[in-house]
Design a protein around this motif. Structure first.
Motif: not given
Ligand code: DC
Length: 216
Positions: A31-32, A35-36, A83, A91-92, A95, A101, A121-124, A172, A176, A179
């Motif tokens: 999922t990152g 956002y990228r 990348r 991306a951050s 996000a 979102r 990801g971060r919030d899965q 970053r 994350d 927020r």
């Molecule tokens: O995992 P990554 O570095 O590719 O993620 C890129 C940005 O997206 C990072 O700042 C975190 C954010 N992100 C998010 O907020 N929620 C997610 N599910 C995945 C990534």
């Protein structure tokens, strides 16, 4: 069945998620990368990735999909382009925008319908799939994460000082973690795993055992 893997960058999350999906015969969602993709589109169009309404207007026009582990943005393969360091930074920022979102969460849930999935990801585990049967949260010390990133960049021919990587990583992480919408945190029913001193194979064996205990 849904398996969620959350955590900060540099914990080996993407590699673990992809290989775990292979071992289990599940699909894999990064999922990152989504956002990228939104961040890259903003940068290309000269839109400030921190400007809520403008960045969301860009996101609304995009087609984002995965095919054979490649990320297609409006049918263009942007797997490598997303990348770049400036895209990581942007991306951050995107996000942190609630409307962006909400849009991507909907896409993520749609992608999971009717299939077995390992998603990272971060919030899965907290927001997107709170009902997931198996949730993991990977951590590692900031120094170890920065070292891993430095090695990864060196393999791509980029020689970057560790201090610089640590500084960007801290920036970053702060965004994350702090927020207001879906901040980075483990779900209450997630297993937290510190990978600082664990080889990849050990992490994978552990996660695979856990999943197979739920779904033999
Ligand atoms: O995992 P990554 O570095 O590719 O993620 C890129 C940005 O997206 C990072 O700042 C975190 C954010 N992100 C998010 O907020 N929620 C997610 N599910 C995945 C990534």
């Amino acid at each position: 069945m849904i398996v969620t893997i959350d955590g900060p960058a540099g914990t080996g999350k993407s590699t673990v998620a992809r290989q775990l999906a292979d071992r289990l015969g599940f699909e894999f969602l990064n999922t990152g990368a989504m956002y990228r993709a939104v961040a890259l589109a903003c940068l290309r169009r000269g839109v400030d990735p921190a400007a809520d309404a403008a960045a969301d207007a860009v996101a609304a026009q995009l087609s984002i999909r995965f095919a054979h582990h490649r990320l297609l943005l409006n049918d263009e393969d942007v797997t490598e382009a997303i990348r770049q360091p400036e895209v990581s930074h942007a991306a951050s920022q995107v996000a942190a925008i609630p409307a962006v979102r909400a849009r991507l969460v909907e896409l993520q849930r749609g992608a999971a319908e009717g299939i077995d999935l390992v998603t990272e990801g971060r919030d899965q585990g907290t927001v997107v799939f709170p009902e997931a049967e198996c949730k993991f949260f990977l951590t590692a010390s900031p120094e170890e994460r920065a070292l891993r990133r430095q090695r990864e960049l060196a393999e791509q021919g980029q020689d970057i000082q560790l201090e610089e990587i640590l500084q960007q990583q801290t920036e970053r992480d702060d965004r994350d973690l702090n927020r207001t919408v879906a901040p980075l945190k483990p779900a209450i029913d997630a297993e937290i795993l510190d990978t600082s001193h664990m080889p990849l194979a050990e992490v994978l064996d552990h996660l695979e055992r856990r999943v197979r205990a739920v779904r033999p």
